[in-house]
Design an enzyme around this catalytic site. Structure first.
Site, PDB file in Angstrom:
ATOM      1  N   ALA A   1       0.861  -1.199   0.000  1.00  0.00           N
ATOM      2  CA  ALA A   1       0.000   0.000   0.000  1.00  0.00           C
ATOM      3  C   ALA A   1       0.888   1.236   0.000  1.00  0.00           C
ATOM      4  O   ALA A   1       0.749   2.144   0.816  1.00  0.00           O
ATOM      5  CB  ALA A   1      -0.966  -0.001   1.180  1.00  0.00           C
TER       6      ALA A   1
ATOM      7  N   HIS B   1       2.989   4.580  -0.521  1.00  0.00           N
ATOM      8  CA  HIS B   1       2.709   6.001  -0.750  1.00  0.00           C
ATOM      9  C   HIS B   1       4.047   6.730  -0.822  1.00  0.00           C
ATOM     10  O   HIS B   1       5.115   6.108  -0.747  1.00  0.00           O
ATOM     11  CB  HIS B   1       1.806   6.554   0.360  1.00  0.00           C
ATOM     12  CG  HIS B   1       2.289   6.272   1.753  1.00  0.00           C
ATOM     13  ND1 HIS B   1       3.478   6.768   2.253  1.00  0.00           N
ATOM     14  CD2 HIS B   1       1.763   5.513   2.761  1.00  0.00           C
ATOM     15  CE1 HIS B   1       3.643   6.369   3.494  1.00  0.00           C
ATOM     16  NE2 HIS B   1       2.626   5.586   3.826  1.00  0.00           N
TER      17      HIS B   1
ATOM     18  N   HIS C   1       6.869   5.869   1.692  1.00  0.00           N
ATOM     19  CA  HIS C   1       7.659   4.678   1.376  1.00  0.00           C
ATOM     20  C   HIS C   1       8.682   4.995   0.278  1.00  0.00           C
ATOM     21  O   HIS C   1       9.825   4.547   0.328  1.00  0.00           O
ATOM     22  CB  HIS C   1       6.761   3.545   0.866  1.00  0.00           C
ATOM     23  CG  HIS C   1       5.749   3.053   1.858  1.00  0.00           C
ATOM     24  ND1 HIS C   1       4.406   3.224   1.689  1.00  0.00           N
ATOM     25  CD2 HIS C   1       5.890   2.380   3.032  1.00  0.00           C
ATOM     26  CE1 HIS C   1       3.748   2.679   2.695  1.00  0.00           C
ATOM     27  NE2 HIS C   1       4.625   2.162   3.530  1.00  0.00           N
TER      28      HIS C   1
ATOM     29  N   GLN D   1       2.162  -9.342  13.522  1.00  0.00           N
ATOM     30  CA  GLN D   1       2.130  -8.090  14.264  1.00  0.00           C
ATOM     31  C   GLN D   1       0.720  -7.502  14.383  1.00  0.00           C
ATOM     32  O   GLN D   1       0.543  -6.384  14.853  1.00  0.00           O
ATOM     33  CB  GLN D   1       3.105  -7.070  13.659  1.00  0.00           C
ATOM     34  CG  GLN D   1       2.730  -6.553  12.295  1.00  0.00           C
ATOM     35  CD  GLN D   1       3.889  -5.816  11.637  1.00  0.00           C
ATOM     36  OE1 GLN D   1       4.961  -6.366  11.418  1.00  0.00           O
ATOM     37  NE2 GLN D   1       3.678  -4.535  11.359  1.00  0.00           N
TER      38      GLN D   1
ATOM     39  N   GLY E   1      11.096   4.413   8.712  1.00  0.00           N
ATOM     40  CA  GLY E   1      10.558   5.761   8.855  1.00  0.00           C
ATOM     41  C   GLY E   1      10.528   6.193  10.311  1.00  0.00           C
ATOM     42  O   GLY E   1      10.192   5.400  11.192  1.00  0.00           O
ATOM     43  N   GLN E   2      10.849   7.469  10.534  1.00  0.00           N
ATOM     44  CA  GLN E   2      10.682   8.031  11.884  1.00  0.00           C
ATOM     45  C   GLN E   2       9.202   8.123  12.239  1.00  0.00           C
ATOM     46  O   GLN E   2       8.845   8.271  13.402  1.00  0.00           O
ATOM     47  CB  GLN E   2      11.317   9.419  11.955  1.00  0.00           C
ATOM     48  CG  GLN E   2      12.836   9.378  11.873  1.00  0.00           C
ATOM     49  CD  GLN E   2      13.461  10.761  11.891  1.00  0.00           C
ATOM     50  OE1 GLN E   2      12.770  11.780  11.981  1.00  0.00           O
ATOM     51  NE2 GLN E   2      14.777  10.805  11.790  1.00  0.00           N
TER      52      GLN E   2
ATOM     53  N   GLN F   1       9.050   1.874  16.757  1.00  0.00           N
ATOM     54  CA  GLN F   1       9.512   0.757  15.920  1.00  0.00           C
ATOM     55  C   GLN F   1      10.959   0.967  15.476  1.00  0.00           C
ATOM     56  O   GLN F   1      11.779   0.043  15.515  1.00  0.00           O
ATOM     57  CB  GLN F   1       8.603   0.639  14.700  1.00  0.00           C
ATOM     58  CG  GLN F   1       9.096  -0.309  13.634  1.00  0.00           C
ATOM     59  CD  GLN F   1       8.084  -0.476  12.521  1.00  0.00           C
ATOM     60  OE1 GLN F   1       7.129  -1.217  12.660  1.00  0.00           O
ATOM     61  NE2 GLN F   1       8.270   0.210  11.409  1.00  0.00           N
TER      62      GLN F   1
ATOM     63  N   SER G   1      -0.506   4.439   5.164  1.00  0.00           N
ATOM     64  CA  SER G   1      -1.380   3.560   4.376  1.00  0.00           C
ATOM     65  C   SER G   1      -2.787   3.545   4.964  1.00  0.00           C
ATOM     66  O   SER G   1      -3.755   3.284   4.260  1.00  0.00           O
ATOM     67  CB  SER G   1      -0.818   2.134   4.368  1.00  0.00           C
ATOM     68  OG  SER G   1       0.513   2.135   3.923  1.00  0.00           O
TER      69      SER G   1
HETATM   70  P1  AMP Z   1       4.449   0.247   6.622  1.00  0.00           P
HETATM   71  O1  AMP Z   1       4.264  -0.255   5.229  1.00  0.00           O
HETATM   72  O2  AMP Z   1       3.352   1.144   7.096  1.00  0.00           O
HETATM   73  O3  AMP Z   1       4.818  -0.841   7.594  1.00  0.00           O
HETATM   74  O4  AMP Z   1       5.717   1.206   6.568  1.00  0.00           O
HETATM   75  C1  AMP Z   1       6.932   0.774   6.014  1.00  0.00           C
HETATM   76  C2  AMP Z   1       7.988   1.759   6.348  1.00  0.00           C
HETATM   77  O5  AMP Z   1       7.644   3.032   5.818  1.00  0.00           O
HETATM   78  C3  AMP Z   1       8.183   1.964   7.863  1.00  0.00           C
HETATM   79  O6  AMP Z   1       9.565   2.059   8.154  1.00  0.00           O
HETATM   80  C4  AMP Z   1       7.467   3.252   8.114  1.00  0.00           C
HETATM   81  O7  AMP Z   1       7.964   3.949   9.238  1.00  0.00           O
HETATM   82  C5  AMP Z   1       7.760   4.016   6.832  1.00  0.00           C
HETATM   83  N1  AMP Z   1       6.800   5.101   6.645  1.00  0.00           N
HETATM   84  C6  AMP Z   1       5.457   5.015   6.736  1.00  0.00           C
HETATM   85  N2  AMP Z   1       4.894   6.228   6.566  1.00  0.00           N
HETATM   86  C7  AMP Z   1       5.917   7.094   6.359  1.00  0.00           C
HETATM   87  C8  AMP Z   1       5.985   8.508   6.139  1.00  0.00           C
HETATM   88  N3  AMP Z   1       4.893   9.271   6.091  1.00  0.00           N
HETATM   89  N4  AMP Z   1       7.212   9.063   5.970  1.00  0.00           N
HETATM   90  C9  AMP Z   1       8.329   8.297   6.031  1.00  0.00           C
HETATM   91  N5  AMP Z   1       8.321   6.968   6.242  1.00  0.00           N
HETATM   92  C10 AMP Z   1       7.136   6.369   6.408  1.00  0.00           C
END
Ligand code: AMP
Length: 283
Positions: free
Chosen positions: A36, A38, A41, A65, A152-153, A158, A191
């Protein structure tokens, strides 16, 4: 050299591709995701590209998780557009194992992170979460053998948990935290934002506004606990159900009462309608 995006679905196929990179002494950066995708990512991918010669993106919605009442079944899955975006971003390898490949029959080992994983933030509301994250990330690290891993911060706890795990287990990977990408109005890209109704979407940037205003006041040496009280009230009064709004030491995530005690990170989680949003900011 033109590179073609390849999708790997089994551990032996992935290993062969990774071995080939390593034999040529090419560095590898891994971007773990649940798909998903964006622009947030893709920012991780861009940062990966700057650091390493090969970029591997994993797409795996990790059942370990999610708690039974959470959104595993309905989590957005957008495979076609994810692959197109990664192809456009010149990613060479996508690691997309099935749950069966990741957790085959008889799977019996789990990482149990402590320290930042027990800070009383996300862990308090999602007790299963960091065990699931640490276990799958440890597997991703040993499967992909990256030199760098981009996180991502946005998911700050995490990021701290994964950084601590890599250190504690002597994993030869450098974990890199990438600043949060936001919409123009400040809402952190996520997402899960697709779950928001139009009204909720209009309200959602309040969290970032409160974070920013609170950070400013703490910088001006207002008492942290007073600033948090005002912020909590504001969030409560704006149609959110607050899970937490806390100030923590930016590295250990231990509670922090004053800027003199170390770098401060403000972290918030709140529910609006049926969507749970998290965000954070450095002071
Ligand atoms: P997820 O697919 O939501 O598990 O996120 C995958 C990675 O993308 C994780 O390291 C998140 O912290 C990072 N991430 C999600 N949203 C953002 C964002 N808005 N800006 C930067 N990194 C992000």
């Amino acid at each position: 050299m033109a590179r073609r995006l390849r999708v790997m679905r089994t551990v032996p196929a992935l290993r062969r591709a990774v071995e080939l990179f390593r034999k040529k002494r090419e560095t590898i950066a891994l971007v773990p995701t649940m798909g998903a995708l964006h622009a947030g990512h893709l920012e991780l991918v861009r940062q990966a590209r700057r650091r390493a010669e090969r970029v591997v993106v994993s797409i795996f919605v990790n059942p370990a998780q999610f708690a039974p009442h959470e959104d595993f079944g309905t989590y957005p899955r957008t495979w076609g557009s994810d692959i197109k975006a990664l192809n456009d971003a010149k990613v060479e390898l996508v690691w997309a194992p099935s749950a069966q490949v990741m957790y085959p029959e008889g799977f019996a080992t789990r990482i149990a992170p402590e320290g930042p994983a027990k800070a009383g933030l996300e862990d308090k509301f999602r007790p299963h979460f960091f065990g699931g994250v640490a276990t799958v990330v440890a597997k991703l690290f040993t499967q992909c053998r990256p030199d760098f891993a981009m996180f991502g911060q946005k998911d700050y706890q995490q990021l701290r948990v994964v950084t601590q795990m890599a250190k504690d287990l002597d994993l030869a990977v450098k974990v890199i935290g990438v600043p949060t990408l936001r919409e123009k109005d400040g809402l952190a890209l996520s997402s899960r934002n697709v779950y928001l109704s139009a009204g909720e979407r209009a309200n959602a940037p309040l969290l970032h506004r409160v974070l920013k205003a609170s950070a400013e006041r703490i910088k001006k040496d207002e008492k942290i606990e007073d600033v948090l009280d005002v912020g909590r009230r504001q969030i409560d009064l704006s149609g959110f159900t607050l899970d937490y709004f806390e100030a923590r030491h930016a590295e250990t995530l231990a509670p922090i009462a004053s800027r003199k005690d170390g770098p401060v990170r403000l972290l918030v989680a709140a529910r609006i309608g049926k969507t749970r949003l998290i965000d954070n900011i450095g002071v």
